[in-house]
Scaffold this motif. Structure first.
Motif: not given
Length: 81
Positions: A23-37
């Protein structure tokens, strides 16, 4: 589980780590990228399953998939680096 309604049946669904990461691939802000990893580093998360499910989800995307496929590529490249 206790509810405050007269509804006799309540169903609760909990998103998995993979669901949240996708779900975080859509917005993909810095925080989202960190969360995904961080989510992909969990011991029970399989990167192959993440990629498979992400591609499946993206196939249902309405509009140009290019940006989200690019986001997925960044995630996979970072993961494998």
């Amino acid at each position: 589980m206790v509810t405050q309604s007269n509804v006799p049946n309540v169903e609760v669904y909990v998103a998995s780590a993979l669901d949240v990461a996708i779900s975080k691939l859509g917005r993909f802000g810095d925080r989202d990228q960190h969360d995904i990893q961080a989510l992909l580093q969990l011991p029970y998360v399989d990167i192959g399953e993440f990629e498979r499910l992400a591609r499946e989800a993206i196939s249902y995307y309405v509009g140009d998939e290019t940006r989200i496929l690019g986001n997925l590529k960044v995630v996979l490249d970072n993961y494998h680096a």
